[in-house]
Write a protein that holds these residues in place. Structure first.
Motif, PDB file in Angstrom:
ATOM      1  N   PHE A  83       0.826  -1.211   0.000  1.00 57.91           N
ATOM      2  CA  PHE A  83       0.000   0.000   0.000  1.00 57.91           C
ATOM      3  C   PHE A  83       0.860   1.261   0.000  1.00 57.91           C
ATOM      4  N   VAL A  84       1.912   1.262   0.809  1.00 55.14           N
ATOM      5  CA  VAL A  84       2.815   2.415   0.833  1.00 55.14           C
ATOM      6  C   VAL A  84       3.457   2.616  -0.535  1.00 55.14           C
ATOM      7  N   HIS A  85       3.874   1.519  -1.143  1.00 57.42           N
ATOM      8  CA  HIS A  85       4.488   1.603  -2.471  1.00 57.42           C
ATOM      9  C   HIS A  85       3.521   2.208  -3.477  1.00 57.42           C
ATOM     10  N   ARG A  86       2.282   1.751  -3.457  1.00 54.10           N
ATOM     11  CA  ARG A  86       1.275   2.272  -4.390  1.00 54.10           C
ATOM     12  C   ARG A  86       1.002   3.748  -4.127  1.00 54.10           C
ATOM     13  N   LEU A  87       0.948   4.124  -2.857  1.00 57.25           N
ATOM     14  CA  LEU A  87       0.667   5.501  -2.489  1.00 57.25           C
ATOM     15  C   LEU A  87       1.793   6.431  -2.940  1.00 57.25           C
ATOM     16  N   VAL A  88       3.031   6.031  -2.732  1.00 53.53           N
ATOM     17  CA  VAL A  88       4.176   6.874  -3.110  1.00 53.53           C
ATOM     18  C   VAL A  88       4.250   7.033  -4.624  1.00 53.53           C
ATOM     19  N   ILE A  89       4.045   5.943  -5.357  1.00 55.03           N
ATOM     20  CA  ILE A  89       4.111   6.021  -6.822  1.00 55.03           C
ATOM     21  C   ILE A  89       2.961   6.863  -7.351  1.00 55.03           C
ATOM     22  N   ALA A  90       1.767   6.712  -6.770  1.00 54.33           N
ATOM     23  CA  ALA A  90       0.627   7.513  -7.206  1.00 54.33           C
ATOM     24  C   ALA A  90       0.880   8.994  -6.954  1.00 54.33           C
ATOM     25  N   PHE A  91       1.489   9.321  -5.820  1.00 59.84           N
ATOM     26  CA  PHE A  91       1.780  10.719  -5.529  1.00 59.84           C
ATOM     27  C   PHE A  91       2.768  11.286  -6.541  1.00 59.84           C
ATOM     28  N   HIS A  92       3.802  10.527  -6.880  1.00 62.96           N
ATOM     29  CA  HIS A  92       4.788  11.006  -7.847  1.00 62.96           C
ATOM     30  C   HIS A  92       4.159  11.185  -9.224  1.00 62.96           C
ATOM     31  N   LEU A  93       3.287  10.273  -9.612  1.00 62.43           N
ATOM     32  CA  LEU A  93       2.692  10.361 -10.940  1.00 62.43           C
ATOM     33  C   LEU A  93       1.693  11.512 -11.031  1.00 62.43           C
ATOM     34  N   VAL A  94       0.796  11.604 -10.052  1.00 60.94           N
ATOM     35  CA  VAL A  94      -0.283  12.587 -10.129  1.00 60.94           C
ATOM     36  C   VAL A  94       0.193  13.983  -9.722  1.00 60.94           C
ATOM     37  N   CYS A  95       0.911  14.069  -8.618  1.00 59.23           N
ATOM     38  CA  CYS A  95       1.262  15.386  -8.081  1.00 59.23           C
ATOM     39  C   CYS A  95       2.560  15.938  -8.654  1.00 59.23           C
ATOM     40  N   VAL A  96       3.582  15.099  -8.788  1.00 58.88           N
ATOM     41  CA  VAL A  96       4.867  15.592  -9.272  1.00 58.88           C
ATOM     42  C   VAL A  96       4.869  15.707 -10.792  1.00 58.88           C
ATOM     43  N   GLU A  97       4.392  14.672 -11.493  1.00 60.61           N
ATOM     44  CA  GLU A  97       4.447  14.680 -12.954  1.00 60.61           C
ATOM     45  C   GLU A  97       3.285  15.472 -13.563  1.00 60.61           C
ATOM     46  N   VAL A  98       2.053  15.153 -13.154  1.00 64.85           N
ATOM     47  CA  VAL A  98       0.903  15.854 -13.729  1.00 64.85           C
ATOM     48  C   VAL A  98       0.723  17.224 -13.083  1.00 64.85           C
ATOM     49  N   GLY A  99       0.803  17.272 -11.775  1.00 69.28           N
ATOM     50  CA  GLY A  99       0.540  18.519 -11.070  1.00 69.28           C
ATOM     51  C   GLY A  99       1.720  19.440 -10.907  1.00 69.28           C
ATOM     52  N   ALA A 100       2.941  18.966 -11.180  1.00 70.87           N
ATOM     53  CA  ALA A 100       4.146  19.806 -11.133  1.00 70.87           C
ATOM     54  C   ALA A 100       4.360  20.422  -9.762  1.00 70.87           C
ATOM     55  N   CYS A 101       4.171  19.636  -8.697  1.00 69.12           N
ATOM     56  CA  CYS A 101       4.320  20.191  -7.353  1.00 69.12           C
ATOM     57  C   CYS A 101       5.759  20.155  -6.857  1.00 69.12           C
ATOM     58  N   SER A 113       2.309  12.984   6.765  1.00 69.55           N
ATOM     59  CA  SER A 113       1.435  11.816   6.861  1.00 69.55           C
ATOM     60  C   SER A 113       1.985  10.741   7.790  1.00 69.55           C
ATOM     61  N   GLY A 114       3.219  10.900   8.236  1.00 67.66           N
ATOM     62  CA  GLY A 114       3.825   9.892   9.094  1.00 67.66           C
ATOM     63  C   GLY A 114       4.432   8.724   8.350  1.00 67.66           C
ATOM     64  N   LEU A 115       4.384   8.747   7.028  1.00 62.99           N
ATOM     65  CA  LEU A 115       4.950   7.653   6.253  1.00 62.99           C
ATOM     66  C   LEU A 115       6.460   7.705   6.184  1.00 62.99           C
ATOM     67  N   ASP A 116       7.061   8.803   6.692  1.00 60.49           N
ATOM     68  CA  ASP A 116       8.524   8.864   6.706  1.00 60.49           C
ATOM     69  C   ASP A 116       9.119   7.854   7.681  1.00 60.49           C
ATOM     70  N   ARG A 117       8.281   7.222   8.508  1.00 63.29           N
ATOM     71  CA  ARG A 117       8.763   6.148   9.382  1.00 63.29           C
ATOM     72  C   ARG A 117       9.016   4.863   8.602  1.00 63.29           C
ATOM     73  N   PHE A 118       8.411   4.765   7.389  1.00 63.66           N
ATOM     74  CA  PHE A 118       8.530   3.533   6.614  1.00 63.66           C
ATOM     75  C   PHE A 118       9.161   3.755   5.241  1.00 63.66           C
ATOM     76  N   VAL A 119       9.231   4.996   4.801  1.00 67.22           N
ATOM     77  CA  VAL A 119       9.820   5.331   3.505  1.00 67.22           C
ATOM     78  C   VAL A 119      10.776   6.488   3.696  1.00 67.22           C
ATOM     79  N   ALA A 120      11.952   6.388   3.125  1.00 65.16           N
ATOM     80  CA  ALA A 120      12.925   7.480   3.217  1.00 65.16           C
ATOM     81  C   ALA A 120      12.341   8.733   2.588  1.00 65.16           C
ATOM     82  N   ALA A 121      12.268   9.819   3.365  1.00 69.60           N
ATOM     83  CA  ALA A 121      11.627  11.052   2.916  1.00 69.60           C
ATOM     84  C   ALA A 121      12.633  12.129   2.570  1.00 69.60           C
ATOM     85  N   SER A 122      13.896  11.794   2.438  1.00 69.28           N
ATOM     86  CA  SER A 122      14.883  12.796   2.056  1.00 69.28           C
ATOM     87  C   SER A 122      14.731  13.150   0.584  1.00 69.28           C
TER      88      SER A 122
END
Length: 563
Positions: A83-101, A113-122
């Protein structure tokens, strides 16, 4: 120095590779189950064939997470990591690529979101994820385009073409019907050779033939269409109207502002003269000693000056409005079908109407004494009129040939030419207007089309399958007339907007990602992508392909500690 580097590389290669995060999650879950069964840590390590110190490190990591234990247990399980993997990839695709954030906002999202405990957020870690996502997008576009092209039905293609100069010269070609991008690539030049060098590989795998290109009057593009495509060139209506606007509307706007300013100044002068008379009861104001004023303007003269300035302003405003109406009338006249009556129009009549509107603009320009450069722009727009007439003739000839191939009876053939094709053309024009302006066109289209399929109609005796086939063919033929390259102009505007964000970055890779998103990810309200409309078949999910290609982001080096 070289020996030290070689020794370091040797030691790094001798180390055991990092555990796969999904494998680690499964092993840790089994470890917890074995411990619950009463096995010691050493026995569990032997059973799982994992070093005891590794299990201790995993246990310490889990126990020191500053989060609810149930949440931590879920996100450290295989379903949680997926689920974390899907969420991170979806954020990169929708927000970074499409939304240019930007990647930094992705890092902020993970922290909040607290997901930095499970995914490197640097930034560095998420930048690597983004690079993998973009590489997967480029690979998907190439492979999926080749796959869909193999089963693509044969089609005659009208393309819209243009160049954009944001971030370097980029040549763009699109299909106006599906809005599919055929070519979007950086180039060193825009001559006919450069166009062919990029377009030939792009068209090679496609089962289509370009019969028409709509664009501006760029010499290199015109030469490419004539010499390499051997296709008809349809002029862009916008550039004709734009030339007239720059030639007449813009100078007339300057004259109108000057006339308005003169009228305002005359009004102000009149008010200044009326104020002293009102305060003295109509008697002239007594002056002291000194030099008398220069040639004082009488109240009557001020009123006459105001009246003259107001008349001039009104006259110039009316002339400017007449020019605007003439320019809009050109767009109204340049249609394959009469929008009021729903009948096919003759190219000569259309050209005569357009020529008349241009003559009106020229007459106003000459009467107002505009500069020779303005008159040259009018001549430049006028030179396109024969090409517009030739486009109507090309479309009529092509439609006639295609209908003849259907082998219809005389009544059915006449119905196709006179009723069915014009009705779908009216529907296409209605889609470009708002609801109120498009409603009369849709009503007229229905009045033309409905009687054909009612009992006794010219097409009522055909089978439902044959009627559907004629519907599809009429829609296709109604789209052959292409008078605008607005979809390419809009694409150029999008690239210009995104280029501001991308200065100094890897533009070629980013541009390929933009093309992939446009063709395979963004959808219309009906849920179809540009690729599905162009190839006639649904492509595989781009997000699913990216999800399979990109690895799960690494875990943080150290988890946040409990307070």
């Amino acid at each position: 120095m070289g020996t030290v580097i070689q020794d370091t590389q040797q030691r790094n290669s001798d180390r055991q590779p990092r555990w796969d995060r999904f494998e680690r999650a499964d092993l840790f879950e089994h470890y917890r189950e074995l411990r619950a069964q009463g096995l010691s840590q050493r026995q569990a390590a032997q059973e799982l064939q994992v070093p005891r110190t590794t299990l201790q490190a995993w246990r310490t990591w889990h126990d020191t997470l500053d989060i609810c234990p149930d949440v931590a247990r879920f996100f450290q399980s295989s379903p949680g990591l997926a689920f974390v993997h899907r969420l991170v990839i979806a954020f990169h695709l929708v927000c970074v690529e499409v939304g240019a954030c930007g990647i930094r906002l992705a890092c902020l999202f993970l922290k909040l979101s607290g997901l930095d405990r499970f995914v490197a957020a640097s930034y560095g870690a998420q930048q690597q994820v983004n690079r993998q996502v973009e590489a997967a997008m480029v690979a998907y576009r190439q492979s999926e385009t080749a796959r869909l092209a193999q089963d693509m039905p044969r089609k005659d293609l009208t393309v819209t073409q243009d160049e954009t100069f944001t971030g370097g010269l980029c040549l763009v070609t699109m299909d106006p019907d599906s809005n599919f991008i055929i070519l979007e690539q950086l180039a060193q030049a825009r001559d006919q050779t450069s166009w062919n060098a990029l377009m030939a590989p792009a068209l090679a795998p496609l089962n289509c033939q370009v019969i028409q290109s709509t664009s501006d009057e760029a010499p290199g593009l015109l030469a490419y269409v004539e010499h390499y495509l051997s296709a008809h060139h349809s002029p862009d209506l916008f550039h004709v109207q734009h030339e007239l606007s720059k030639a007449v509307s813009a100078p007339m706007a300057i004259k109108e502002r000057a006339a308005h300013k003169a009228a305002a100044e005359a009004q102000e002068q009149l008010e200044q003269m009326q104020t002293p008379l009102q305060t003295t009861g109509g008697e002239p104001e007594k002056r002291g000693p000194g030099r008398p004023p220069k040639a004082p303007v009488s109240l009557e003269q001020a009123e006459q000056a105001l009246e003259a300035a107001s008349r001039e302003h009104e006259r110039v405003a009316q002339q400017r409005e007449q020019v605007s109406k003439s320019i809009r009338a050109i767009g109204h006249a340049y249609h394959f079908v009469d929008l009021e009556r729903g009948i096919r129009r003759n190219g000569q009549l259309i050209a005569a109407d357009i020529q008349g509107h241009i003559e009106q603009a020229r007459a106003i320009a000459q009467h107002e004494g505009l500069s020779p450069s303005c008159l040259e722009r009018i001549d430049k727009a006028e030179r396109v009129v024969p090409k517009m007439q030739a486009t109507i003739a090309f479309v009529s000839r092509y439609v006639r040939q295609q209908v003849e191939q259907l082998d219809l009876t005389q009544p059915a053939s006449f119905a196709m030419h006179a009723k069915l094709i014009p009705s779908f053309y009216l529907d296409r024009v209605a889609q470009t207007r708002n609801v109120r302006a498009g409603e009369p066109l849709r009503e007229l289209a229905e009045q033309l089309r409905a009687p054909l399929f009612e009992p006794g109609g010219a097409l009522s005796e055909l089978s439902p399958e044959a009627q559907d086939q004629l519907h599809d063919e009429a829609k296709r033929l109604a789209a052959v007339f292409q008078r605008s390259s607005s979809n390419v102009e809009g694409r150029n505007g999008y690239l210009s907007l995104r280029n501001h964000q991308l200065r100094g970055l890897d533009l070629p890779r980013k541009r390929e990602c933009f093309t992939a998103m446009h063709n395979f990810f963004l959808t219309r309200p009906d849920g179809t992508t540009a690729a599905e409309r162009f190839f006639g078949q649904k492509p595989r999910s781009m997000f699913a392909a990216i999800l399979d290609s990109v690895e799960l982001a690494p875990a943080p080096l150290s988890p946040p500690r409990k307070a």
